[in-house]
Design an enzyme around this catalytic site. Structure first.
Site, PDB file in Angstrom:
ATOM      1  N   TYR A   1      40.375  34.773  46.945  1.00 31.61           N
ATOM      2  CA  TYR A   1      41.449  34.231  46.119  1.00 31.61           C
ATOM      3  C   TYR A   1      41.796  32.782  46.442  1.00 31.61           C
ATOM      4  O   TYR A   1      42.632  32.184  45.755  1.00 31.61           O
ATOM      5  CB  TYR A   1      42.697  35.112  46.244  1.00 31.61           C
ATOM      6  CG  TYR A   1      42.452  36.522  45.812  1.00 31.61           C
ATOM      7  CD1 TYR A   1      42.327  36.841  44.463  1.00 31.61           C
ATOM      8  CD2 TYR A   1      42.304  37.542  46.743  1.00 31.61           C
ATOM      9  CE1 TYR A   1      42.083  38.142  44.051  1.00 31.61           C
ATOM     10  CE2 TYR A   1      42.061  38.848  46.336  1.00 31.61           C
ATOM     11  CZ  TYR A   1      41.951  39.140  44.998  1.00 31.61           C
ATOM     12  OH  TYR A   1      41.705  40.418  44.593  1.00 31.61           O
TER      13      TYR A   1
ATOM     14  N   HIS B   1      46.825  31.453  41.075  1.00 28.47           N
ATOM     15  CA  HIS B   1      47.897  32.291  41.625  1.00 28.47           C
ATOM     16  C   HIS B   1      48.237  31.915  43.070  1.00 28.47           C
ATOM     17  O   HIS B   1      49.265  32.342  43.587  1.00 28.47           O
ATOM     18  CB  HIS B   1      47.464  33.758  41.564  1.00 28.47           C
ATOM     19  CG  HIS B   1      48.500  34.706  41.056  1.00 28.47           C
ATOM     20  ND1 HIS B   1      49.631  34.338  40.365  1.00 28.47           N
ATOM     21  CD2 HIS B   1      48.559  36.061  41.130  1.00 28.47           C
ATOM     22  CE1 HIS B   1      50.332  35.407  40.050  1.00 28.47           C
ATOM     23  NE2 HIS B   1      49.706  36.462  40.506  1.00 28.47           N
TER      24      HIS B   1
ATOM     25  N   PHE C   1      49.437  40.813  49.310  1.00 29.10           N
ATOM     26  CA  PHE C   1      49.064  40.612  47.916  1.00 29.10           C
ATOM     27  C   PHE C   1      50.335  40.305  47.137  1.00 29.10           C
ATOM     28  O   PHE C   1      51.430  40.735  47.490  1.00 29.10           O
ATOM     29  CB  PHE C   1      48.260  41.773  47.311  1.00 29.10           C
ATOM     30  CG  PHE C   1      46.850  41.816  47.823  1.00 29.10           C
ATOM     31  CD1 PHE C   1      45.859  41.034  47.249  1.00 29.10           C
ATOM     32  CD2 PHE C   1      46.530  42.589  48.929  1.00 29.10           C
ATOM     33  CE1 PHE C   1      44.570  41.040  47.741  1.00 29.10           C
ATOM     34  CE2 PHE C   1      45.237  42.602  49.434  1.00 29.10           C
ATOM     35  CZ  PHE C   1      44.259  41.825  48.845  1.00 29.10           C
TER      36      PHE C   1
ATOM     37  N   ASN D   1      52.015  41.048  44.410  1.00 26.32           N
ATOM     38  CA  ASN D   1      53.012  41.950  43.831  1.00 26.32           C
ATOM     39  C   ASN D   1      53.866  42.675  44.862  1.00 26.32           C
ATOM     40  O   ASN D   1      54.829  43.345  44.503  1.00 26.32           O
ATOM     41  CB  ASN D   1      52.339  42.961  42.907  1.00 26.32           C
ATOM     42  CG  ASN D   1      51.715  42.284  41.702  1.00 26.32           C
ATOM     43  OD1 ASN D   1      51.888  41.086  41.479  1.00 26.32           O
ATOM     44  ND2 ASN D   1      50.975  43.047  40.920  1.00 26.32           N
TER      45      ASN D   1
ATOM     46  N   ASP E   1      53.420  29.901  41.508  1.00 28.93           N
ATOM     47  CA  ASP E   1      52.800  29.431  40.277  1.00 28.93           C
ATOM     48  C   ASP E   1      53.611  29.800  39.043  1.00 28.93           C
ATOM     49  O   ASP E   1      54.333  30.786  39.041  1.00 28.93           O
ATOM     50  CB  ASP E   1      51.401  30.037  40.146  1.00 28.93           C
ATOM     51  CG  ASP E   1      51.435  31.555  40.131  1.00 28.93           C
ATOM     52  OD1 ASP E   1      51.145  32.148  39.070  1.00 28.93           O
ATOM     53  OD2 ASP E   1      51.749  32.167  41.165  1.00 28.93           O
TER      54      ASP E   1
ATOM     55  N   ASN F   1      55.523  38.857  38.906  1.00 29.23           N
ATOM     56  CA  ASN F   1      55.642  40.091  39.690  1.00 29.23           C
ATOM     57  C   ASN F   1      55.942  39.854  41.164  1.00 29.23           C
ATOM     58  O   ASN F   1      56.648  40.648  41.786  1.00 29.23           O
ATOM     59  CB  ASN F   1      54.381  40.940  39.531  1.00 29.23           C
ATOM     60  CG  ASN F   1      54.277  41.536  38.142  1.00 29.23           C
ATOM     61  OD1 ASN F   1      55.282  41.800  37.496  1.00 29.23           O
ATOM     62  ND2 ASN F   1      53.061  41.729  37.668  1.00 29.23           N
TER      63      ASN F   1
END
Length: 185
Positions: free
Chosen positions: A14, A19, A64, A66, A91, A112
């Protein structure tokens, strides 16, 4: 003590995605103020130091996106910070690439990671520094878009946006969120 949190997803898969601009802001602050991001507890990678005369913790939750609130809650509890001492960088697809929007409080706006932080802190009363990642193309899935990387033509804008976010956070610490809003919004 101020807790400055950058949102993103852990792992090299990632790194550099839209994100993960919150992580980029934290790394930028760490580099600029010589804060080593070497501690791994509270579901985060973080470091402690000083910015503009304020004691700070720079944190990148490793839960992560969320589930970011789990890490933020643990850090707030452990370091006995008030939620009003939290600044979150993340973001925003509703802003052009690299543009900033600073707010002293507010809703999650569909993000989220922010929903989870608000849920875990039980308040919306904390500063947020949103960095624009651009609108998603009409035919692209939102998850695919936020997990995509910036195009070569976007790299100067996102670098400038992350640099400005670092400067805005320093101004928040030195002066106030209102001063940063007046300069960067």
């Amino acid at each position: 003590m101020k807790l400055i949190v950058g949102l993103g997803n852990p792992g090299t898969k990632y790194a550099g995605t839209r994100h993960n601009v919150g992580f980029s802001v934290i790394v930028g602050l760490a580099d600029k103020y010589n804060i080593e991001l070497s501690e791994k507890k509270h579901k985060a990678i973080y470091g402690r130091g000083m910015i503009e005369g304020e004691k700070v913790i720079l944190a990148m939750p490793q839960t992560f996106m969320n589930l970011s609130g789990e890490s933020v809650r643990e850090l707030v509890d452990y370091y006995k910070c008030d939620p009003s001492d939290v600044i979150v960088a993340y973001d925003d697809i509703d802003l052009a690439v690299g543009k900033l929007r600073i707010r002293e409080k507010g809703s999650a706006g569909g993000h989220n990671g922010m929903k989870n932080i608000i849920s875990h802190l039980g308040t919306q009363e904390f500063v947020r520094v949103r960095v624009g990642i651009g609108k998603k193309p009409d035919r692209m899935d939102l998850a695919d878009y936020v997990l995509s990387r910036f195009g070569k033509d976007e790299l100067p804008e996102i670098k400038a946006g992350c640099d400005n976010a670092c400067d805005a956070i320093a101004l928040i610490l030195k002066d106030s969120a209102a001063a940063a809003m007046n300069k960067y919004n």
